[in-house]
Design a protein around this motif. Structure first.
Motif, PDB file in Angstrom:
ATOM      1  N   GLY A  36      51.983  34.245  37.064  1.00 34.77           N
ATOM      2  CA  GLY A  36      51.706  34.077  35.653  1.00 34.77           C
ATOM      3  C   GLY A  36      51.229  35.392  35.066  1.00 34.77           C
ATOM      4  O   GLY A  36      51.381  36.448  35.676  1.00 34.77           O
ATOM      5  N   PHE A  37      50.654  35.314  33.861  1.00 31.46           N
ATOM      6  CA  PHE A  37      50.114  36.522  33.249  1.00 31.46           C
ATOM      7  C   PHE A  37      48.754  36.220  32.639  1.00 31.46           C
ATOM      8  O   PHE A  37      48.469  35.096  32.234  1.00 31.46           O
ATOM      9  N   ILE A  38      47.914  37.237  32.611  1.00 37.29           N
ATOM     10  CA  ILE A  38      46.573  37.097  32.058  1.00 37.29           C
ATOM     11  C   ILE A  38      46.672  37.118  30.544  1.00 37.29           C
ATOM     12  O   ILE A  38      47.241  38.039  29.963  1.00 37.29           O
ATOM     13  N   ASP A  39      46.122  36.100  29.897  1.00 39.36           N
ATOM     14  CA  ASP A  39      46.152  36.068  28.438  1.00 39.36           C
ATOM     15  C   ASP A  39      44.771  36.200  27.827  1.00 39.36           C
ATOM     16  O   ASP A  39      44.660  36.436  26.623  1.00 39.36           O
TER      17      ASP A  39
ATOM     18  N   GLY B 283      47.570  40.708  29.669  1.00 36.57           N
ATOM     19  CA  GLY B 283      48.971  41.111  29.703  1.00 36.57           C
ATOM     20  C   GLY B 283      49.481  41.440  31.092  1.00 36.57           C
ATOM     21  O   GLY B 283      50.686  41.560  31.296  1.00 36.57           O
ATOM     22  N   ASP B 284      48.586  41.601  32.063  1.00 36.52           N
ATOM     23  CA  ASP B 284      49.010  41.903  33.430  1.00 36.52           C
ATOM     24  C   ASP B 284      49.672  40.684  34.073  1.00 36.52           C
ATOM     25  O   ASP B 284      49.246  39.556  33.871  1.00 36.52           O
ATOM     26  N   ARG B 285      50.688  40.952  34.864  1.00 33.50           N
ATOM     27  CA  ARG B 285      51.354  39.887  35.621  1.00 33.50           C
ATOM     28  C   ARG B 285      50.644  39.766  36.964  1.00 33.50           C
ATOM     29  O   ARG B 285      50.411  40.766  37.643  1.00 33.50           O
ATOM     30  N   VAL B 286      50.274  38.548  37.354  1.00 34.28           N
ATOM     31  CA  VAL B 286      49.462  38.345  38.549  1.00 34.28           C
ATOM     32  C   VAL B 286      50.009  37.210  39.408  1.00 34.28           C
ATOM     33  O   VAL B 286      50.775  36.372  38.932  1.00 34.28           O
ATOM     34  N   HIS B 287      49.594  37.202  40.680  1.00 36.43           N
ATOM     35  CA  HIS B 287      49.865  36.106  41.603  1.00 36.43           C
ATOM     36  C   HIS B 287      48.551  35.356  41.779  1.00 36.43           C
ATOM     37  O   HIS B 287      47.503  35.968  41.994  1.00 36.43           O
TER      38      HIS B 287
END
Length: 88
Positions: free
Chosen positions: A11-14, A50-54
């Motif tokens: 996902g991504f951090i919002d 905005g970073d994409r993370v696991h």
């Protein structure tokens, strides 16, 4: 609970929340609250909106998770240069 039972999603951090927590929107559309894993804290890997993370989640509580990996953003350099310490 064994580690083999953890779910790993992307996902991504919002949203950045207090106390090292983040609002993460998963690829399937669900929104969870996640915290940074110990290794990421140890090596001071910073995450911003905005970073994409696991994210690792337990099947018992699908509203919380642990951020285990932050993907590199394309076009970003290696980071700021370190200052050399003065030895005396």
């Amino acid at each position: 609970m064994a580690k083999e039972e953890l779910l790993t999603l992307e996902g991504f951090i919002d949203e950045v929340l207090p106390d090292g927590r983040f609002g993460v929107t998963l690829d399937n559309g669900h929104r969870i609250i996640a915290y940074t894993a110990g290794k990421m804290r140890k090596f001071r890997i910073r995450s911003v909106a905005g970073d994409r993370v696991h994210v690792e989640m337990t099947p018992y509580d699908l509203t919380k998770g642990r951020i285990t990996f932050r993907e590199r953003t394309p076009g970003a350099g290696p980071g700021p240069a370190r200052r050399a310490g003065i030895r005396r």
